[in-house]
Design an enzyme around this catalytic site. Structure first.
Site, PDB file in Angstrom:
ATOM      1  N   ASP A 149       0.861  -1.186   0.000  1.00 53.04           N
ATOM      2  CA  ASP A 149       0.000   0.000   0.000  1.00 53.04           C
ATOM      3  C   ASP A 149       0.893   1.230   0.000  1.00 53.04           C
ATOM      4  O   ASP A 149       2.051   1.172  -0.437  1.00 53.04           O
ATOM      5  CB  ASP A 149      -0.899  -0.047   1.247  1.00 53.04           C
ATOM      6  CG  ASP A 149      -2.244   0.616   1.032  1.00 53.04           C
ATOM      7  OD1 ASP A 149      -2.283   1.866   0.971  1.00 53.04           O
ATOM      8  OD2 ASP A 149      -3.256  -0.092   0.925  1.00 53.04           O
ATOM      9  N   HIS A 179      -3.698   6.317   3.282  1.00 52.78           N
ATOM     10  CA  HIS A 179      -4.403   5.100   2.881  1.00 52.78           C
ATOM     11  C   HIS A 179      -3.815   3.870   3.559  1.00 52.78           C
ATOM     12  O   HIS A 179      -4.550   3.024   4.103  1.00 52.78           O
ATOM     13  CB  HIS A 179      -4.351   4.937   1.364  1.00 52.78           C
ATOM     14  CG  HIS A 179      -5.247   3.864   0.839  1.00 52.78           C
ATOM     15  ND1 HIS A 179      -4.859   2.541   0.771  1.00 52.78           N
ATOM     16  CD2 HIS A 179      -6.514   3.905   0.365  1.00 52.78           C
ATOM     17  CE1 HIS A 179      -5.847   1.819   0.278  1.00 52.78           C
ATOM     18  NE2 HIS A 179      -6.858   2.619   0.017  1.00 52.78           N
ATOM     19  N   SER A 328     -11.240  -1.213  -1.050  1.00 52.90           N
ATOM     20  CA  SER A 328      -9.973  -1.149  -0.298  1.00 52.90           C
ATOM     21  C   SER A 328     -10.183  -1.406   1.182  1.00 52.90           C
ATOM     22  O   SER A 328      -9.370  -2.068   1.835  1.00 52.90           O
ATOM     23  CB  SER A 328      -9.326   0.232  -0.445  1.00 52.90           C
ATOM     24  OG  SER A 328      -8.377   0.272  -1.469  1.00 52.90           O
TER      25      SER A 328
END
Length: 386
Positions: A149, A179, A328
């Protein structure tokens, strides 16, 4: 090491291919405006042994390519060579020529992969744990997990109970870590998964008008690292086009016993599968809301394996909380569920994981596996090993 006759043959083959492929359509070649590619003039080769490495070096040199990097991928039993293509040569031409020169190679352009999450203004209750039937005090992690990520903010209070090892796989400045921190916070929330070790592979150092993007080469390097560390479950909350370099790396990772868990993507129900979720050896995760309805932007298809909450999920953010939506954010809920399950602690086969998920899920669509929900909503009821 190749001899002089082999070298001469390669030069002839490359020269002929440059002429022949020059008549082919150029619609698949990267150009300066292609937002689905990282490093438009780069071409990458994966080769299996020292002889192929030397052959690829020679082929690149004879074709006018600039060798930018050679990386030993010991975890995948591969070597990666990165070239800059000569001016006037397209991606398809370079791929055809280099693969013909070294038949054991896999050559491709550096496709981009993007995060699959968006902010949500909705203020729903934190329903994910109750919906998946997690034990109120959470489960102890049975194995370490990997997260490919953005970076992870290891100082986040939400990650106080986790051990985090990080490594970067890109050139230039790092992208914001929001994120990756969100994903790790959902994964390592002690109300779900306790005492977990996370290997965080940061692959995002690029950004364009559409946002962050990671190159296929960064994903290959990250998978190699996690294979070397013998990480069991790997969370990939990103998606992009098919890429044969990534295909080979996923195949090698699966052969090494890694279980890859990936978001199906947020491009809507009417697109072809996105990757890596579209690969046969990857657990493909979709998202549903608090009522079990499919997230409207989730990609659908026969590759979908399992569903988890992914609409308006509460995520710690500094001293407050916020709500995020996307496939996600559903993906780490599945990764956490797998890492908590002692029956999967020694799992080395994705088919075994699929059988376990199918046996511990609740139907959401039609009976059996379907292209919207896969096997249905994953449940974490009675899976704790402590």
């Amino acid at each position: 090491m190749i001899n002089a006759l082999q070298f001469l043959r390669q030069v002839v083959i490359i020269s002929l291919l440059f002429v022949l492929v020059g008549c082919a359509p150029l619609t698949t070649s990267p150009d300066k405006n292609d937002t689905n590619v990282v490093g438009q003039r780069k071409v990458i080769a994966l080769v299996p042994d020292a002889q192929a490495t030397e052959g690829m070096r020679a082929a690149g040199l004879s074709g006018g390519y600039q060798l930018l990097d050679v990386t030993d991928l010991a975890g995948l039993d591969l070597t990666m060579l990165t070239f800059r293509m000569p001016d006037g040569i397209t991606g398809p031409q370079a791929i055809a020529a280099l693969e013909a020169a070294v038949p054991t190679s896999t050559v491709g352009i550096n496709h981009a992969y993007r995060l699959q999450q968006s902010s949500s203004a909705a203020q729903e209750l934190d329903y994910a744990n109750a919906m998946m039937r997690w034990r109120t005090d959470g489960c102890r992690a049975q194995v370490p997990v990997g997260v490919i990520d953005t970076g992870i903010d290891t100082t986040s209070p939400a990650l106080d109970g986790a051990r985090i090892v990080t490594r970067a796989f890109f050139e230039g400045r790092a992208a914001p870590a929001a994120h990756g921190t969100d994903v790790a916070s959902v994964l390592a929330n002690p109300s779900r998964l306790k005492d977990v070790t996370i290997y965080g592979a940061n692959v995002f150092g690029q950004q364009d008008a559409l946002g962050l993007k990671a190159g296929a080469d960064a994903l290959v390097r990250a998978l190699d690292w996690l294979a070397e560390e013998d990480v069991r479950f790997v969370n990939l909350a990103l998606a992009g086009p098919y890429n044969k370099l990534l295909d080979l790396a996923v195949e090698r990772s699966v052969d090494r016993g890694l279980i890859l868990v990936a978001a199906v993507g947020n491009d809507g129900p009417n697109v072809d599968p996105l990757y890596p979720a579209g690969f046969d050896g990857v657990i493909a995760v979709t998202a549903v809301d608090a009522d079990g309805r499919i997230y409207r932007n989730a990609v659908r298809g026969p590759h979908v394996d399992i569903a988890a909450p992914g609409v308006d999920i509460l995520v710690p953010s500094g001293g407050s909380v916020r709500f995020v939506t996307g496939t996600s954010i559903a993906t780490p809920l599945i990764t956490a569920r797998l890492a908590a399950d002692p029956t999967l602690a020694n799992a080395r086969s994705v088919s075994d994981v699929r059988k376990r998920l199918a046996a511990t899920s609740a139907e959401l669509g039609r009976s059996g596996r379907d292209p919207v929900y896969g096997h249905g909503l994953a449940l974490a009821e009675d899976i704790c090993g402590d």
